[in-house]
Design a protein around this motif. Structure first.
Motif, PDB file in Angstrom:
ATOM      1  N   ALA A  99       0.812  -1.219   0.000  1.00 35.78           N
ATOM      2  CA  ALA A  99       0.000   0.000   0.000  1.00 35.78           C
ATOM      3  C   ALA A  99       0.844   1.268   0.000  1.00 35.78           C
ATOM      4  CB  ALA A  99      -0.949   0.004   1.205  1.00 35.78           C
ATOM      5  N   THR A 100       2.115   1.156   0.385  1.00 34.34           N
ATOM      6  CA  THR A 100       2.980   2.341   0.397  1.00 34.34           C
ATOM      7  C   THR A 100       3.751   2.521  -0.908  1.00 34.34           C
ATOM      8  OG1 THR A 100       4.901   1.155   1.319  1.00 34.34           O
ATOM      9  CG2 THR A 100       3.303   2.097   2.882  1.00 34.34           C
ATOM     10  N   GLN A 101       3.638   1.561  -1.812  1.00 29.33           N
ATOM     11  CA  GLN A 101       4.374   1.651  -3.072  1.00 29.33           C
ATOM     12  C   GLN A 101       3.647   2.558  -4.063  1.00 29.33           C
ATOM     13  OE1 GLN A 101       7.537  -0.114  -3.078  1.00 29.33           O
ATOM     14  NE2 GLN A 101       6.702   0.056  -1.004  1.00 29.33           N
ATOM     15  N   THR A 102       4.383   3.121  -4.977  1.00 28.89           N
ATOM     16  CA  THR A 102       3.785   3.928  -6.038  1.00 28.89           C
ATOM     17  C   THR A 102       3.379   3.023  -7.192  1.00 28.89           C
ATOM     18  OG1 THR A 102       5.886   4.282  -7.188  1.00 28.89           O
ATOM     19  CG2 THR A 102       5.305   5.838  -5.418  1.00 28.89           C
ATOM     20  N   PRO A 103       2.470   3.468  -8.049  1.00 23.54           N
ATOM     21  CA  PRO A 103       2.122   2.663  -9.229  1.00 23.54           C
ATOM     22  C   PRO A 103       3.347   2.300 -10.074  1.00 23.54           C
ATOM     23  CG  PRO A 103       0.530   4.410  -8.939  1.00 23.54           C
ATOM     24  CD  PRO A 103       1.620   4.673  -7.945  1.00 23.54           C
ATOM     25  N   GLU A 104       4.294   3.228 -10.168  1.00 25.83           N
ATOM     26  CA  GLU A 104       5.497   2.959 -10.967  1.00 25.83           C
ATOM     27  C   GLU A 104       6.322   1.840 -10.337  1.00 25.83           C
ATOM     28  OE1 GLU A 104       4.451   5.960  -9.993  1.00 25.83           O
ATOM     29  OE2 GLU A 104       3.707   6.602 -11.972  1.00 25.83           O
ATOM     30  N   GLU A 105       6.401   1.800  -9.009  1.00 29.46           N
ATOM     31  CA  GLU A 105       7.168   0.749  -8.339  1.00 29.46           C
ATOM     32  C   GLU A 105       6.501  -0.616  -8.512  1.00 29.46           C
ATOM     33  OE1 GLU A 105       9.287   3.232  -4.706  1.00 29.46           O
ATOM     34  OE2 GLU A 105       7.173   2.647  -4.522  1.00 29.46           O
ATOM     35  N   VAL A 106       5.183  -0.661  -8.425  1.00 31.87           N
ATOM     36  CA  VAL A 106       4.471  -1.930  -8.614  1.00 31.87           C
ATOM     37  C   VAL A 106       4.595  -2.390 -10.072  1.00 31.87           C
ATOM     38  CG1 VAL A 106       2.203  -3.029  -8.583  1.00 31.87           C
ATOM     39  CG2 VAL A 106       2.890  -1.534  -6.703  1.00 31.87           C
ATOM     40  N   LYS A 107       4.524  -1.465 -10.996  1.00 34.66           N
ATOM     41  CA  LYS A 107       4.693  -1.833 -12.405  1.00 34.66           C
ATOM     42  C   LYS A 107       6.095  -2.362 -12.671  1.00 34.66           C
ATOM     43  CE  LYS A 107       1.121   1.029 -14.539  1.00 34.66           C
ATOM     44  NZ  LYS A 107       0.806   2.011 -15.604  1.00 34.66           N
ATOM     45  N   ALA A 108       7.084  -1.840 -11.954  1.00 37.16           N
ATOM     46  CA  ALA A 108       8.454  -2.338 -12.110  1.00 37.16           C
ATOM     47  C   ALA A 108       8.575  -3.764 -11.571  1.00 37.16           C
ATOM     48  CB  ALA A 108       9.435  -1.411 -11.392  1.00 37.16           C
ATOM     49  N   ILE A 109       7.913  -4.043 -10.436  1.00 30.10           N
ATOM     50  CA  ILE A 109       7.888  -5.407  -9.889  1.00 30.10           C
ATOM     51  C   ILE A 109       7.283  -6.355 -10.916  1.00 30.10           C
ATOM     52  CG2 ILE A 109       6.803  -6.887  -8.140  1.00 30.10           C
ATOM     53  CD1 ILE A 109       7.000  -4.492  -6.202  1.00 30.10           C
ATOM     54  N   ALA A 110       6.167  -5.949 -11.493  1.00 28.23           N
ATOM     55  CA  ALA A 110       5.472  -6.789 -12.473  1.00 28.23           C
ATOM     56  C   ALA A 110       6.324  -7.009 -13.714  1.00 28.23           C
ATOM     57  CB  ALA A 110       4.136  -6.152 -12.848  1.00 28.23           C
ATOM     58  N   ALA A 111       6.982  -5.965 -14.187  1.00 26.54           N
ATOM     59  CA  ALA A 111       7.788  -6.084 -15.410  1.00 26.54           C
ATOM     60  C   ALA A 111       8.932  -7.071 -15.217  1.00 26.54           C
ATOM     61  CB  ALA A 111       8.314  -4.713 -15.816  1.00 26.54           C
ATOM     62  N   ARG A 112       9.536  -7.077 -14.035  1.00 31.32           N
ATOM     63  CA  ARG A 112      10.629  -8.020 -13.774  1.00 31.32           C
ATOM     64  C   ARG A 112      10.127  -9.460 -13.787  1.00 31.32           C
ATOM     65  NH1 ARG A 112      12.209  -3.864 -10.140  1.00 31.32           N
ATOM     66  NH2 ARG A 112      11.159  -4.888  -8.394  1.00 31.32           N
ATOM     67  N   TYR A 113       8.944  -9.690 -13.233  1.00 32.84           N
ATOM     68  CA  TYR A 113       8.413 -11.051 -13.173  1.00 32.84           C
ATOM     69  C   TYR A 113       7.830 -11.491 -14.515  1.00 32.84           C
ATOM     70  CZ  TYR A 113       5.337 -14.942 -11.956  1.00 32.84           C
ATOM     71  OH  TYR A 113       4.699 -16.152 -11.928  1.00 32.84           O
ATOM     72  N   LEU A 114       7.070 -10.610 -15.146  1.00 37.90           N
ATOM     73  CA  LEU A 114       6.363 -10.960 -16.376  1.00 37.90           C
ATOM     74  C   LEU A 114       7.258 -10.882 -17.607  1.00 37.90           C
ATOM     75  CD1 LEU A 114       3.136  -8.895 -15.616  1.00 37.90           C
ATOM     76  CD2 LEU A 114       3.324 -11.389 -15.550  1.00 37.90           C
ATOM     77  N   GLU A 115       8.377 -10.174 -17.473  1.00 39.14           N
ATOM     78  CA  GLU A 115       9.302  -9.951 -18.592  1.00 39.14           C
ATOM     79  C   GLU A 115       8.630  -9.207 -19.737  1.00 39.14           C
ATOM     80  OE1 GLU A 115      10.953 -13.784 -19.532  1.00 39.14           O
ATOM     81  OE2 GLU A 115      12.354 -13.694 -17.843  1.00 39.14           O
ATOM     82  N   ARG A 116       7.718  -8.344 -19.395  1.00 41.43           N
ATOM     83  CA  ARG A 116       7.056  -7.409 -20.304  1.00 41.43           C
ATOM     84  C   ARG A 116       6.328  -6.404 -19.435  1.00 41.43           C
ATOM     85  NH1 ARG A 116       1.736 -10.614 -22.564  1.00 41.43           N
ATOM     86  NH2 ARG A 116       1.502 -12.056 -20.813  1.00 41.43           N
TER      87      ARG A 116
END
Length: 345
Positions: A99-116
């Motif tokens: 809940a303390t993360q920014t949308p950009e930080e969560v999108k970065a987490i997703a990009a590393r896992y999803l590889e897109r």
């Protein structure tokens, strides 16, 4: 008393209990369960996209991080065998970190896992663009082969008394005499309670509440005009961004009207967001054309390039009328190009 799962098969009109796999094989299940759930999240819940695995947080690695079609994170904590009550506190800790993360930080987490990009994966999974990430109140799922009585009691109390979107899932692994293996799942909190928490208490909000918010801010005249968008789009009052009306058309979320001053709108003004990416898909017009017309007619606030969205500020009833007319023209357009207005002061 903790939940106990037992399974029987019907054999010659009699019940024969199916035992769990032997203890020496349970470890294999525990190791493979995370793999199974990561690759097939529908075993956890419908309409779920896994966007992270063993995510590094301030309190340690989060097993799985999911995302719903509404853009809401789901914190998933798996425990080998029995999950004690301390697991609930650990899962809540992970959720508070998300809940303390920014949308950009969560999108970065997703990009590393999803590889897109998350936007690409979201569109492929759900068939619609990602409109926004609702990071302020993640859902929580505690998964184990057993939950002790105190853990179940805590989950039910937090869900029913405090409206938290939290649940426990119990998986049991059994093997039929034929050798076929079966994975069985049950939920601690009733589906009715969870559904009410996810869709009722978390997202929906009475129209009267949003109207009162706009009235308190001196923007009721603009809001009344902007709600005419419902003449040709479907209206969805929601808690997103503190309180807003979302508008859908042709299965896509196209725009929204923020009833509060979430982006710093001064008293007497109201902000709207437009998914120009979704409008381009709906109308067939070039996205650049849509963006240029919006920016030439209304005060620009901010741009979400990755999400193909922008925020505009409506300062008068007349501007609200012009905004509704513009979007209605887009929605009902034929093949003719849209004339671009000259910028105004």
């Amino acid at each position: 008393m903790a939940s106990v799962l037992r399974v029987w098969r019907v054999e010659d009109n009699r019940l024969a209990e199916i035992a769990e796999l032997p203890a020496d094989q349970q470890g294999l299940l525990e190791e493979r369960l995370e793999d199974w759930l990561a690759s097939q999240p529908e075993a956890i819940q419908d309409n779920l996209l896994i966007i992270g695995r063993q995510v590094s947080t301030a309190s340690g690695p989060l097993d799985l991080l999911g995302l719903t079609v509404d853009g809401k994170p789901v914190v998933i904590e798996l425990k080998r065998d029995r999950a004690p009550r301390v697991t609930v506190a650990q899962a809540i800790d992970y959720a508070s970190w998300i809940a303390t993360q920014t949308p950009e930080e969560v999108k970065a987490i997703a990009a590393r896992y999803l590889e897109r990009t998350l936007d690409e994966a979201f569109l492929e999974k759900f068939g619609q663009p990602l409109s926004d990430l609702q990071l302020n109140a993640p859902s929580i799922l505690v998964i184990a082969s057993r939950l002790d009585a105190s853990t179940e009691r805590m989950l039910q109390y937090l869900s029913r008394q405090y409206g938290m979107s939290i649940d426990g899932l119990i998986f049991r692994h059994v093997q039929l005499p034929s050798g076929e293996q079966i994975l069985i799942r049950t939920s601690v909190v009733s589906e009715e309670v969870i559904a009410g928490t996810r869709t009722g208490e978390t997202y929906s909000v009475p129209v009267e509440t949003l109207v009162a918010q706009a009235r308190d801010r001196g923007a009721i005249s603009q809001l009344n005009v902007l709600r005419r968008l419902s003449d040709f789009l479907s209206e969805d009052p929601t808690r997103s961004y503190g309180g807003s009306f979302r508008y859908w058309g042709n299965g896509r979320m196209l725009c929204g009207v923020n009833a509060v001053a979430n982006w710093g709108a001064p008293q007497g003004t109201i902000d709207v967001w437009v998914s120009h990416g979704s409008w381009a898909q709906t109308t067939g017009l070039a996205e650049e054309t849509l963006v240029e017309e919006l920016r030439s007619n209304f005060e620009f606030v901010k741009q979400y390039d990755g999400a193909h969205q922008m925020i505009l500020r409506i300062k008068s009833k007349e501007e609200a009328e012009r905004f509704v007319e513009l979007l209605q023209r887009w929605f009902g357009r034929e093949a003719e190009p849209i004339e671009i207005n000259e910028p105004h002061d």
